[in-house]
Design a protein around this motif. Structure first.
Motif, PDB file in Angstrom:
ATOM      1  N   GLY A 353      20.376  73.053  10.765  1.00 29.33           N
ATOM      2  CA  GLY A 353      21.807  72.808  10.880  1.00 29.33           C
ATOM      3  C   GLY A 353      22.197  71.748   9.877  1.00 29.33           C
ATOM      4  O   GLY A 353      21.447  71.455   8.927  1.00 29.33           O
ATOM      5  N   PRO A 354      23.351  71.116  10.041  1.00 30.32           N
ATOM      6  CA  PRO A 354      23.795  70.094   9.097  1.00 30.32           C
ATOM      7  C   PRO A 354      22.793  68.956   8.900  1.00 30.32           C
ATOM      8  O   PRO A 354      22.745  68.347   7.824  1.00 30.32           O
ATOM      9  N   ALA A 355      21.976  68.683   9.929  1.00 25.65           N
ATOM     10  CA  ALA A 355      21.002  67.592   9.825  1.00 25.65           C
ATOM     11  C   ALA A 355      20.007  67.806   8.691  1.00 25.65           C
ATOM     12  O   ALA A 355      19.438  66.843   8.170  1.00 25.65           O
ATOM     13  N   TRP A 356      19.794  69.049   8.309  1.00 28.02           N
ATOM     14  CA  TRP A 356      18.868  69.324   7.207  1.00 28.02           C
ATOM     15  C   TRP A 356      19.372  68.740   5.892  1.00 28.02           C
ATOM     16  O   TRP A 356      18.586  68.571   4.962  1.00 28.02           O
ATOM     17  N   HIS A 357      20.659  68.452   5.799  1.00 22.63           N
ATOM     18  CA  HIS A 357      21.223  67.919   4.561  1.00 22.63           C
ATOM     19  C   HIS A 357      21.640  66.460   4.692  1.00 22.63           C
ATOM     20  O   HIS A 357      22.385  65.940   3.852  1.00 22.63           O
ATOM     21  N   ASP A 358      21.146  65.816   5.732  1.00 27.17           N
ATOM     22  CA  ASP A 358      21.368  64.377   5.878  1.00 27.17           C
ATOM     23  C   ASP A 358      20.653  63.665   4.733  1.00 27.17           C
ATOM     24  O   ASP A 358      19.438  63.847   4.545  1.00 27.17           O
ATOM     25  N   PRO A 359      21.366  62.851   3.938  1.00 26.86           N
ATOM     26  CA  PRO A 359      20.720  62.168   2.806  1.00 26.86           C
ATOM     27  C   PRO A 359      19.483  61.367   3.202  1.00 26.86           C
ATOM     28  O   PRO A 359      18.515  61.288   2.431  1.00 26.86           O
ATOM     29  N   GLU A 360      19.502  60.784   4.408  1.00 24.28           N
ATOM     30  CA  GLU A 360      18.334  60.001   4.830  1.00 24.28           C
ATOM     31  C   GLU A 360      17.106  60.880   4.996  1.00 24.28           C
ATOM     32  O   GLU A 360      15.973  60.414   4.808  1.00 24.28           O
ATOM     33  N   LEU A 361      17.304  62.142   5.355  1.00 21.27           N
ATOM     34  CA  LEU A 361      16.178  63.072   5.485  1.00 21.27           C
ATOM     35  C   LEU A 361      15.772  63.612   4.122  1.00 21.27           C
ATOM     36  O   LEU A 361      14.581  63.557   3.766  1.00 21.27           O
ATOM     37  N   ILE A 362      16.729  64.136   3.361  1.00 20.88           N
ATOM     38  CA  ILE A 362      16.343  64.831   2.133  1.00 20.88           C
ATOM     39  C   ILE A 362      15.762  63.887   1.082  1.00 20.88           C
ATOM     40  O   ILE A 362      14.984  64.312   0.226  1.00 20.88           O
ATOM     41  N   HIS A 363      16.103  62.600   1.161  1.00 21.42           N
ATOM     42  CA  HIS A 363      15.559  61.634   0.207  1.00 21.42           C
ATOM     43  C   HIS A 363      14.473  60.749   0.826  1.00 21.42           C
ATOM     44  O   HIS A 363      14.032  59.778   0.204  1.00 21.42           O
ATOM     45  N   SER A 364      14.026  61.095   2.032  1.00 21.97           N
ATOM     46  CA  SER A 364      13.040  60.252   2.713  1.00 21.97           C
ATOM     47  C   SER A 364      11.684  60.316   2.010  1.00 21.97           C
ATOM     48  O   SER A 364      11.319  61.337   1.416  1.00 21.97           O
ATOM     49  N   LYS A 365      10.949  59.236   2.102  1.00 22.27           N
ATOM     50  CA  LYS A 365       9.617  59.185   1.501  1.00 22.27           C
ATOM     51  C   LYS A 365       8.711  60.254   2.102  1.00 22.27           C
ATOM     52  O   LYS A 365       7.919  60.882   1.387  1.00 22.27           O
ATOM     53  N   ASN A 437      26.082  73.634  14.728  1.00 24.17           N
ATOM     54  CA  ASN A 437      26.972  73.362  13.605  1.00 24.17           C
ATOM     55  C   ASN A 437      28.239  72.642  14.029  1.00 24.17           C
ATOM     56  O   ASN A 437      28.783  71.818  13.279  1.00 24.17           O
ATOM     57  N   ALA A 438      28.734  72.943  15.224  1.00 19.51           N
ATOM     58  CA  ALA A 438      30.005  72.384  15.688  1.00 19.51           C
ATOM     59  C   ALA A 438      29.854  71.033  16.367  1.00 19.51           C
ATOM     60  O   ALA A 438      30.853  70.328  16.580  1.00 19.51           O
ATOM     61  N   GLU A 439      28.612  70.654  16.693  1.00 19.71           N
ATOM     62  CA  GLU A 439      28.380  69.427  17.449  1.00 19.71           C
ATOM     63  C   GLU A 439      28.962  68.206  16.727  1.00 19.71           C
ATOM     64  O   GLU A 439      28.695  67.972  15.550  1.00 19.71           O
ATOM     65  N   GLY A 440      29.769  67.448  17.446  1.00 16.69           N
ATOM     66  CA  GLY A 440      30.354  66.235  16.889  1.00 16.69           C
ATOM     67  C   GLY A 440      31.566  66.473  16.013  1.00 16.69           C
ATOM     68  O   GLY A 440      32.175  65.510  15.521  1.00 16.69           O
ATOM     69  N   ILE A 441      31.930  67.731  15.798  1.00 20.65           N
ATOM     70  CA  ILE A 441      33.084  68.043  14.952  1.00 20.65           C
ATOM     71  C   ILE A 441      34.307  68.383  15.802  1.00 20.65           C
ATOM     72  O   ILE A 441      35.408  67.873  15.568  1.00 20.65           O
ATOM     73  N   ILE A 442      34.131  69.239  16.797  1.00 23.88           N
ATOM     74  CA  ILE A 442      35.210  69.586  17.715  1.00 23.88           C
ATOM     75  C   ILE A 442      34.710  69.388  19.139  1.00 23.88           C
ATOM     76  O   ILE A 442      33.502  69.357  19.385  1.00 23.88           O
ATOM     77  N   PRO A 443      35.614  69.225  20.103  1.00 23.02           N
ATOM     78  CA  PRO A 443      35.184  69.020  21.491  1.00 23.02           C
ATOM     79  C   PRO A 443      34.342  70.185  22.007  1.00 23.02           C
ATOM     80  O   PRO A 443      34.536  71.341  21.613  1.00 23.02           O
TER      81      PRO A 443
END
Length: 474
Positions: A353-365, A437-443
């Motif tokens: 989901g969107p978490a796969w593109h979290d900068p902290e993940l994709i650039h993590s050591k 995908n919708a988590e945290g975006i809409i109720p």
């Protein structure tokens, strides 16, 4: 009886009626709508998605009658279509159908026009079905990305998804209720204003353009322009699909042109559902079978990333291009296509989901170090399996850890229609993807209403009620 291909496509569009759609066409069209709205919601905080939203605002005004998904914005159909096309395609988690991606190009205009005109769910289903059937058939008349010649991969020198402009235009003219002759002129105009097929330039040059294989927003604008120009009285080129020497096949760059794939049993046989595919992961489809196997290995053996000594993948044959070989991850876009990086992320057990593109993940050591321990080769049986079944995406993965080699193999990835029934994504699985995908975006209450409404779309009197639930309250 219509003569030219464009006239036949216009006649097909005009005559298509919800009451005559096969059950699988109705079902697949609803699934496409649900999945696409979810993909858009998951992208509102991503760089490409934010740019699409900003441009939709710039071009759409501030007092329109169409919704930019996941925002409080109500803008013009042009602004909403641009933004929603970009949002649907941002995560690269949107549906797949030959010629490749279809939905982010053909659905946004239909959603915006349908919302602004108070179209029913049945109206939208019919427009979605027409757009996907037309795009699929035209795609099957042209060069394929996964072409094979003389037993070897033969990737076309010119390739892309510009041909979806016809399906996108057809959906809009259908919802606008234009007369068949006006629809024909709209399609004739669409062929003349289609964006160029720039896919191969994108795949060959790194760092790759974040425009991707085709800017979804631009194609939605072309389709809207074609429909409105015809409605206002412009004349289109009704022969644009018949003339191989001077028409669309020539200037869009295809070397194959098999128009019988467009017109054969048009209207009596619906062919797109058999190859409609959904993506569990926000990553290029070529990696999905590998990710299925990798995830199973990691979970079943409780492997931690730091325990993995190496990952070796055998993958599809056309990936020996800079786009997929890239190991320099500067932007979330890069993470969607790099083979090595995608497998490294897949080993970290992050729900797709969107978490796969979290900068902290994709650039993590941890991810970058594992990427350095990941290699790939072309699967030796790729061509034979592809010839045996077009849904084949053969994959083998070997994970070295704890002094052992764990092996996984797949022929068909999750999300595909295949001889293996378990690869098809169920409605429950699509709903789960939507919720992530919708988590945290809409109720959460909106999420439940959208899922229920779209899976029962034929009962919805006005699709504006669904679009309202996709909006964020300001």
């Amino acid at each position: 009886m219509p003569n030219t291909i464009v006239e036949q496509l216009a006649d097909f569009t005009a005559r298509s009626d919800f009451t005559q759609l096969p059950a699988d066409v109705v079902e697949e069209s609803k699934r496409i709508v649900l999945d696409s709205i979810g993909c858009a919601l998951g992208a509102v905080n991503q760089p490409k998605g934010r740019i699409g939203i900003d441009y939709g605002r710039m071009t759409g005004g501030s007092d329109g009658d169409a919704t930019i998904i996941g925002t409080p914005e109500r803008v013009s159909v042009f602004g909403a279509s641009f933004a929603n096309g970009e949002l649907i395609n941002t995560l690269d988690s949107d549906a797949v159908l030959p010629p490749g991606h279809v939905t982010p190009y053909v659905l946004p205009g239909a959603l915006a026009v349908g919302e602004s005109s108070g179209a029913s769910g049945k109206d939208l289903i019919t427009a979605v079905a027409v757009a996907h059937e037309m795009s699929y058939r035209i795609g099957k008349a042209m060069d394929y990305l996964r072409d094979v010649k003389d037993g070897e991969v033969n990737t076309p020198k010119v390739y892309g998804y510009s041909s979806t402009v016809f399906g996108a235009t057809a959906a809009i003219t259908k919802l606008k209720g234009l007369a068949p002759e006006v629809q024909a002129h709209a399609l004739g105009i669409a062929g003349l204003v289609a964006p160029v097929n720039s896919f191969r330039s994108w795949s060959m040059h790194t760092p790759t353009s974040t425009i991707k294989y085709l800017l979804a927003g631009t194609l939605t604008q072309s389709a809207l322009t074609a429909a409105h120009m015809a409605e206002l009285g412009h004349r289109g080129d009704l022969q644009v699909l018949d003339d191989r020497e001077f028409g669309f096949p020539r200037f869009i760059g295809t070397t194959r042109w098999e128009p019988e794939n467009i017109t054969d049993a048009l209207g009596s046989e619906w062919r797109f559902p058999a190859e409609q595919t959904f993506k569990p992961y926000p990553h290029c489809r070529i990696l999905h079978a590998l990710l299925d196997s990798l995830g199973e290995i990691v979970v079943d053996n409780d492997l931690k990333p730091e325990e993995i000594d190496s990952i070796k993948a055998l993958v599809e044959g056309f990936v020996e291009q800079p786009l997929w070989l890239n190991r320099t991850i500067e932007h979330p876009h890069d993470a969607q296509f790099s083979i090595a990086h995608g497998l490294a992320v897949g080993a970290h057990r992050v729900p797709p989901g969107p978490a796969w593109h979290d900068p902290e993940l994709i650039h993590s050591k941890s991810v970058l170090d594992l990427m350095d321990r990941t290699t790939h080769e072309v699967h030796p049986d790729y061509v034979e399996m592809l010839k045996g079944n077009a849904a084949s995406r053969p994959a083998r993965i070997e994970v070295s850890a704890r002094g052992e080699v764990f092996v996984g193999e797949r022929r068909y990835p999750k999300g595909s229609k295949s001889p293996e029934p378990e690869t098809t994504m169920t409605n429950d699985e699509l709903a789960d993807k939507f919720r992530r995908n919708a988590e945290g975006i809409i109720p959460e209450s909106n999420v439940d209403r959208i899922v229920d409404a779209v899976l029962n779309l034929e009962t919805v009197a006005d699709i504006g009620t669904i679009m309202k639930d996709t909006a964020v309250r300001s």
